[in-house]
Design an enzyme around this catalytic site. Sequence first.
Site, mmCIF file in Angstrom:
data_model
loop_
_atom_site.group_PDB
_atom_site.id
_atom_site.type_symbol
_atom_site.label_atom_id
_atom_site.label_comp_id
_atom_site.label_asym_id
_atom_site.label_seq_id
_atom_site.Cartn_x
_atom_site.Cartn_y
_atom_site.Cartn_z
ATOM 1 N N LYS A 1 0.830 -1.206 0.000
ATOM 2 C CA LYS A 1 0.000 0.000 0.000
ATOM 3 C C LYS A 1 0.862 1.252 0.000
ATOM 4 O O LYS A 1 0.665 2.167 -0.815
ATOM 5 C CB LYS A 1 -0.928 -0.005 1.211
ATOM 6 C CG LYS A 1 -1.866 1.189 1.273
ATOM 7 C CD LYS A 1 -2.826 1.039 2.443
ATOM 8 C CE LYS A 1 -3.725 -0.167 2.240
ATOM 9 N NZ LYS A 1 -4.604 -0.432 3.385
ATOM 10 N N HIS B 1 -15.896 -6.988 0.945
ATOM 11 C CA HIS B 1 -14.945 -7.914 1.563
ATOM 12 C C HIS B 1 -15.140 -9.331 1.031
ATOM 13 O O HIS B 1 -14.178 -10.022 0.671
ATOM 14 C CB HIS B 1 -15.126 -7.887 3.088
ATOM 15 C CG HIS B 1 -14.291 -8.905 3.815
ATOM 16 N ND1 HIS B 1 -14.766 -10.168 4.117
ATOM 17 C CD2 HIS B 1 -13.022 -8.855 4.276
ATOM 18 C CE1 HIS B 1 -13.819 -10.839 4.748
ATOM 19 N NE2 HIS B 1 -12.756 -10.068 4.852
ATOM 20 N N SER C 1 13.447 -42.460 -11.673
ATOM 21 C CA SER C 1 12.182 -41.753 -11.505
ATOM 22 C C SER C 1 11.922 -41.623 -10.014
ATOM 23 O O SER C 1 11.853 -42.638 -9.303
ATOM 24 C CB SER C 1 11.032 -42.494 -12.179
ATOM 25 O OG SER C 1 9.825 -41.781 -12.004
ATOM 26 N N ARG D 1 -3.475 2.809 8.438
ATOM 27 C CA ARG D 1 -3.837 1.566 7.742
ATOM 28 C C ARG D 1 -2.641 0.621 7.673
ATOM 29 O O ARG D 1 -1.495 1.052 7.594
ATOM 30 C CB ARG D 1 -4.304 1.862 6.311
ATOM 31 C CG ARG D 1 -5.514 2.784 6.211
ATOM 32 C CD ARG D 1 -5.796 3.110 4.747
ATOM 33 N NE ARG D 1 -6.869 4.072 4.590
ATOM 34 C CZ ARG D 1 -8.156 3.760 4.387
ATOM 35 N NH1 ARG D 1 -8.497 2.487 4.328
ATOM 36 N NH2 ARG D 1 -9.066 4.692 4.251
ATOM 37 N N MET E 1 -5.909 -7.272 8.441
ATOM 38 C CA MET E 1 -5.280 -6.515 9.519
ATOM 39 C C MET E 1 -6.087 -5.248 9.785
ATOM 40 O O MET E 1 -7.145 -5.049 9.208
ATOM 41 C CB MET E 1 -3.819 -6.231 9.178
ATOM 42 C CG MET E 1 -2.966 -7.491 9.175
ATOM 43 S SD MET E 1 -1.250 -7.166 8.764
ATOM 44 C CE MET E 1 -1.357 -6.668 7.056
ATOM 45 N N CYS F 1 7.514 -39.223 -10.657
ATOM 46 C CA CYS F 1 6.187 -39.767 -10.947
ATOM 47 C C CYS F 1 5.275 -39.750 -9.723
ATOM 48 O O CYS F 1 4.182 -40.318 -9.751
ATOM 49 C CB CYS F 1 6.288 -41.185 -11.513
ATOM 50 S SG CYS F 1 7.100 -42.367 -10.415
ATOM 51 N N TYR G 1 11.759 -34.749 -16.842
ATOM 52 C CA TYR G 1 10.306 -34.763 -17.014
ATOM 53 C C TYR G 1 9.619 -34.870 -15.663
ATOM 54 O O TYR G 1 10.218 -35.267 -14.662
ATOM 55 C CB TYR G 1 9.860 -35.913 -17.928
ATOM 56 C CG TYR G 1 10.036 -37.300 -17.349
ATOM 57 C CD1 TYR G 1 9.058 -37.874 -16.532
ATOM 58 C CD2 TYR G 1 11.171 -38.053 -17.630
ATOM 59 C CE1 TYR G 1 9.217 -39.144 -15.994
ATOM 60 C CE2 TYR G 1 11.343 -39.319 -17.108
ATOM 61 C CZ TYR G 1 10.361 -39.863 -16.295
ATOM 62 O OH TYR G 1 10.520 -41.116 -15.761
ATOM 63 N N ARG H 1 -3.323 -0.876 -6.429
ATOM 64 C CA ARG H 1 -2.515 -2.108 -6.395
ATOM 65 C C ARG H 1 -2.871 -2.910 -7.640
ATOM 66 O O ARG H 1 -3.902 -2.685 -8.271
ATOM 67 C CB ARG H 1 -2.810 -2.921 -5.142
ATOM 68 C CG ARG H 1 -4.266 -3.353 -5.009
ATOM 69 C CD ARG H 1 -4.555 -3.962 -3.662
ATOM 70 N NE ARG H 1 -5.981 -4.177 -3.467
ATOM 71 C CZ ARG H 1 -6.556 -4.397 -2.291
ATOM 72 N NH1 ARG H 1 -5.820 -4.434 -1.194
ATOM 73 N NH2 ARG H 1 -7.848 -4.584 -2.203
ATOM 74 N N GLY I 1 -8.448 -6.898 4.321
ATOM 75 C CA GLY I 1 -9.286 -7.009 5.508
ATOM 76 C C GLY I 1 -8.711 -7.839 6.632
ATOM 77 O O GLY I 1 -9.354 -8.006 7.669
#
Length: 898
Positions: free
Chosen positions: A22, A451, A781, A91, A102, A849, A869, A335, A100
Site C-alpha cells: 500500500k 470484503h 524416476s 492503515r 489486519m 512420478c 520430465y 494495487r 481485511g
Amino acid sequence: MGRYVYDFTEGGRDMADLLGGKGANLAEMTGLGLPVPQGFIVTTEACRAFLASGAEPDGMSREISRHLSAVETAAGRSLGQPDGPLLLSVRSGARFSMPGMMETVLDIGLNDASVLGLAKVSGNERFAWDSYRRLVQMFGSTVMGVDAELFERAMTLLKERRGAPDDLQLDASDLAVLVETYKNLIHVVTGEDFPQSPAEQLRLAVLAVFRSWNGERARLYRRREHIPDDLGTAVTVQRMVFGNLGPDSGSGVAFTRDPATGRGGLYGDYLSNAQGEDVVAGIRNTVPLAELEQLDPASYRRLREHLRTLESHYRDLCDIEFTIERGTLWMLQTRVGKRTAEAAFAIAAELVDEGLITADEALSRVSGDGLAHLMFPRFDTSVTGDPLAHGLPASPGAAVGAAVFDSTEAVRRAAAGEKVVLVRQETTPDDLPGMVAAQAVLTSRGGKTSHAAVVARGMGKVCVCGAEELTVDTEARRFTTRDGTVVEEGTVISVDGSAGAVYPGAAPLADSAVMRYLETGTHAEQPDNVVDAVARALHLADRTRRLEVRANADTPEDAARARRFGAQGVGLCRTEHMFLGERRKLVEQMILAADGDTREQALAALLPLQRRDFVGILEAMDGLPVTIRLLDPPLHEFLPDHTELAVRIATTEAHGDLPDPHDTELLDAVNRMHEENPMLGLRGVRLGLVVPGLVAMQVRAIAEAVVERRRAGGSPKAEIMVPLVGAVEELRIEREEVERVLAEVSAESGIEVTCPVGTMIELPRAALTAGRIAGQAEFFSFGTNDLTQTTWGFSRDDVEAAFFSAYLDKGVFATSPFETIDREGVGRLVGIAVAEGRAARPGLTIGVCGEHGGDPESVHFFHAAGLDYVSCSPFRVPVARLEAGRAALARTGASDSR
C-alpha cells in the site's frame, strides 16, 4: 538504529518489501502526480523490531513526529487542533495484499473538543459526529480490544428506537448520543477511557496495526496464501479526506478491467455520502461505478483518466480506492488487482494484444492453479430451472453445499466432511475461517468490491454478492426469498458464481469450455476469449519449457486421455492395478500355491491378461515412452480382509458347520503374510527377489506386447522400472532377470526387444547411494510419495487425518509435504541423487512420478533441480505443461507476479 519512517515523496513501488504494498503504491502515485493526500509510511522493519522486542523501536516516535509536522504544514492544520483539526487514517500495508486481514483506524485526531471545531469548519454537524463515532468504534475494537459486536448492537438499538432503516437516517444529536454510548462501553469493558490525546491515539493505533500482523485471521490468511510469517506489515499514515460530507461526496472502488471476467472497461462500486470502509464492508448496497458519470461527471472524467494512467504505468489490471470530497477527487490506494482465474488468462492475452506486455510476461501472470480452476465443471444452465435469487457474479465457478449462517458452523460441518455454503448479510474479516471451509460464499449485501468478493476471488472461491432478493436471518439461521420461500440451515443450495444465481438443491453439472477444449483441441460453438487465452498460454508454455510432461496412467483409456491433454508419454504405469477385480483370484492362487507347478499355472493365466493391458497402453502412447513399474505393493493387499475372513469362519463354526477350506487356507495365508508395517515390508523389488517367476511373467508380458505392437506397425517404447530399490545389488539381480526374459522373447519372436531398465528413487538410501545405483539403472524416476514418507518417517494414510491440521496451524508445515515438495529435506535428497547419478552416468534420464509432478510449486523445483520430465495424473497434465513453461521463464529472469 535504522530509519523507520518515509514520506510518500521518498518511495516507489520497487520498495514494497520495506514500505509494504500500500505504501509503495501510494508513493508511486504521488510520483506520477496523481491527487494523493499527503502522508508517510512506518516501515516493515519497525514492525519486525516491535514484534521481536514487544517495545516500540527507539527513535520511531521522533521520526513520526517529524514527518507528521510536514503533513501538518502542507495541510495548514495540525493534529487535534480545536478549530478544524487535521485528521489521519492509519492503515496496514503488507508486502502482499491481505484484504481485511489486519487493522485500520480512521479519523485519528478527534476528541470531545475537536469534534466541535470540525462541525464548525465543515458546516456539517452530522458529519463531525459521524466521524467521531467511527473513530471511537474502530479504536475501541481495534486498539482497546472491545468486541466489535457490542458497538454494532448499540447502533442497531439506536436505529430501532429512532425508526431509522440505516445509519444515514440518524441525525447529529443521535450520533452524539452514540459516541457517549460507545465511550461508556469502552470504559465498562476495559476499565479505561477512550484517549483524548490525538498524539496518543496515533501512537496506539500504529502499534495496534503492528500487533494485527499476528492476529488469528492474518495468520490463517497467510497460511492459505503461502505468505511468509516473518515479513511484517508497514503502516500508512495519511491525511483524511471525507466522502461522508453530503451528497456531493462519496467513496468507491474501481478496477481498470472486470476482475471476474477480464473484460475491458471501468468496473467498480460507488457509495455517496460514505467513507471507504462502508463500500468494502458492504453495509449498504453500492451503485455501479457507471452511475458516477451522472452523479458527478467531472469527477468521473478525472477518475477515468487516472485509471488509464495507472493501467498503462503498471501494465496490468489495477484496483483503486478513491474518495470524492465535495467535488474534489482523491486517490487513496492502488494495487495490481486480485482477479479470478478466468480474468487472469483473459487479461494477460488482451494486454499482449494491446502491446502493453510481452507474451512471456503474459505467461508469467497466469498459473497452473488458475488453469485447474477453469477445468472444474460448471452448472448446466439448460436444466437448472428457476433460481432462488440473483446477485452479482463476484467470483465464478459452480459450488453445491448445505447453507450455513456463521463461520463456526461452516468450519464444524466442513471438518466432518460436509460441503457447505456460507450465507451472510455481509462478511467481515472474522468470517475468514468459514470462507476457507466453505465451497462458496453468498451475501445479501455488498458489491464486487466488498470484503466477501475480494477475499473469495483471491482464494478462488465461488461467490455471489448483493443478492438483495434474499432476507438473511442469521439468528433464526435461515434466509427467505422475495416470493416467500424459506431456506433453513442445512438445506442444500447451488451457487453459480459465473451467472450470479442461486438454485435450490444440487444443480446438475456440465464440463467447462476449457475442459472441452483440452479434450478435443477445438473451441466451443461460440468464440470464447478465455478458452482462446488458455490455448495461447499453453502453446507458449510448450514452446518455452524444458521439462517434458508425462502422465501416470494404468489403462488404455487413461493413456489416451492423457495424450489428448498433451502428455508426452506415460511416466508411471502401475501394474498392481491390473491385478484387481476378477484377476484377484489368480493372484490368490499364486500366493497360496504349495508348489512351483501351481504357481506357474497362476502366472501363466495372468500373462495374457497383462500382455493385453500393455498392448492397449502402448498403442495409445505409440511412439512415446511408457514407463511400466513392476509389481510394488505387498502381496497380502490382494487377499481378503483379515477381519472379514475371521468373522466369516467364526460365524460358520458357530452354526455348527465346517468352514469353507478355501477360507481357512486364505486366513492362514493372511496370518502368515501379516506385517506390522507393510509400507516397509515385503514389497517392490523384494517381491521380485523372493517370489519365483513373478518378474519373469511381468517382463514377458511387456516384451510380448512390444512384439505385437511392432508387428502391427506400431512404434512401442516400453521402459521397465524396478520399485523400492535400496541397494544396487537388488537392482543388479533383478536387471539380470529382466534382460534374460527380454532375450528369450527376442529369440522366440525374431524381433529384437530392448527396453531401458531403471529404478524408482523412493528411499533415502537410494538417493544417498545414487551414484552406485546409476551403474545399473538407465533412468531414475523419483517416487516422491514414498520418498516423503520414508524421509519424514510417517505413513500418509495414518497421519494426515491425525495431526496434519495441527501441524499446519502451528506452522510446522507451511503446506502438506505430500502436496508440495519439502525442499529442505526431500528436495535435498533429490538434488544429491541427481548430481551423483549423472556423475556416474552422464546423460542419465531423470523424472518424477509422485503426485508432486502435478503440483505447480513443485514443478518449479523439479525444473531447477535439472530433471528431464514430470509425470502426473492425466487431468493435471495441462497444469504441469503450463507451470513447466513458467518455470523456464522464471529461471531466465522473466517477471513472476504473485
